[in-house]
Enzyme design. Sequence first.
Site, PDB file in Angstrom:
ATOM      1  N   GLU A 212       1.118  -1.297  -0.393  1.00  9.89           N
ATOM      2  CA  GLU A 212       0.103  -0.192   0.401  1.00  9.89           C
ATOM      3  C   GLU A 212       1.238   1.158  -0.043  1.00  9.89           C
ATOM      4  OE1 GLU A 212      -2.889   3.045   0.001  1.00  9.89           O
ATOM      5  OE2 GLU A 212      -3.282   0.917  -0.097  1.00  9.89           O
ATOM      6  N   VAL A 279      -5.787  -0.554  -6.902  1.00 17.73           N
ATOM      7  CA  VAL A 279      -5.634   1.160  -6.981  1.00 17.73           C
ATOM      8  C   VAL A 279      -6.835   1.890  -7.660  1.00 17.73           C
ATOM      9  CG1 VAL A 279      -3.628   0.477  -6.366  1.00 17.73           C
ATOM     10  CG2 VAL A 279      -4.601   1.106  -9.081  1.00 17.73           C
ATOM     11  N   HIS A 453     -32.701  -9.771  22.634  1.00 19.43           N
ATOM     12  CA  HIS A 453     -31.566 -10.469  23.695  1.00 19.43           C
ATOM     13  C   HIS A 453     -31.770 -11.987  23.799  1.00 19.43           C
ATOM     14  CE1 HIS A 453     -28.233 -10.961  27.102  1.00 19.43           C
ATOM     15  NE2 HIS A 453     -29.603 -12.240  27.284  1.00 19.43           N
TER      16      HIS A 453
END
Length: 474
Positions: A212, A279, A453
């Site tokens: 990178e 890129v 939950h």
Amino acid sequence: MSKQFDVLVIGAGPGGYIAAIRAGQLGLNVACCEGNPYDDPKGEARLGGTCLNVGCIPSKALLASSEEFENVQHHLGDHGITVGDVKVDVAKMLKRKDDIVGKMTKGIEFLFRKNKVTLLKGYGKFVGKSAEGFQVDVAGEVVTAKQVIIATGSKARHLPGIKVDNDLVSDNEGALKFPAVPKKLGVIGAGVIGLELGSVWRRLGSDVTVLEALPAFLGAADEGVAKEAQKQLTKQGLKFSLGVNVNEVTTGKNGVTVKYTDKDGKAQTLEVDRLIVSVGRVPNTDNLGLDAVGLAADQRGFIEVDDHCATKVPGLWAIGDVVRGPMLAHKAEDEGVAVAERIAGQKPHIDYNCVPWVIYTFPEIAWVGKTEAQLKAEGREYKAGQFPFMANGRALGMGHADGFVKMLADAKTDEILGVHIVAANASDLIAEAVVAMEFKAASEDIGRVCHPHPSMSEVMREAALAVDKRQLNM
């Protein structure tokens, strides 16, 4: 006499085909033209654009397949499940991906018929303008439309001096159809595409090195999210070299050689079997004949539009990757709907601050709104709340306890300004944050909403409560 339409959409990617369908729903006489065959065996134009054919959908299919392989190899044992020798059938994996793409392209064809959208197979190119509307050549036939929406998308950016043959050196298209798992794989670019495709082949057995140019990992993301994501991906086996300058790429009978300078200025060499170049992308505006209708793209290939995606030429619109803003399929879709509705006389609005971003690695990375760095640069006072998945029962039960949710809210009004997630299902969890921000919700609003939950969504609520330091389960 040429065919005449109220609306012609040039390009059938996510923005284009959605714009055409919405225009059809609104009773407009609409056509959509598409000329790219991608990998169609008959060489006919395929609907869906880059996203469906060589982008979002096929990459997610391979990500899912590689995740299954990873789980069988490394995680089933945690559940008390023992398996024997596990092998990868790459050909079958690719066929599954292609079948999914084929099914979805046929789905768009059905939706066109359902909504009375005329499909024109061929690339569209402007040839003139008359009192009747814009004249566009589609595969040798000139059609006329009162309004035209340019939705031609983008293509992979290629670096000077690096020949992409989609064999040894590939862009996103070639990287989706490697016939076998490369022993060593190099990736130039640690953006969305590079990380996702690098993850696919790493899980299947490749030794993956990512180069990178930027000194920071995922510079557009929240700093804390980027650090956590890099930590998790490194733990999985991806190797990162940041701040590099690629000097030369050569191919030979033994694979690919990449010569680069590292962040310390030292010359380095990387030998790999295959190389992916990811890129960024550039707009597809080269061969549209824009000058024939008094329009021109800027130096980078983008078409200038206003807040409503209208160009300076009345009746001519542009959406998606050919205009300003992030190159995201869902952003293009929203613009397509908005333009169709505006043509029909409605007044839609898009809040670009509420467009979410997702990177489909594992764990996934998602965010919407501002980062802490952006808020600091703006001088805006804010509060931050963060809660980890390791304190969530559902996440622990699923074996997906890595990551967290971070929520940023205005220090005075408590309005939610940004939400940032690293989680196994971040792409699903971020939707709650998007809805909340669209309605200008406060962190307290999320904190007072009952969440099921056990569920991973509880972490969103806990992060909201943490904004005022009143999280309940930590």
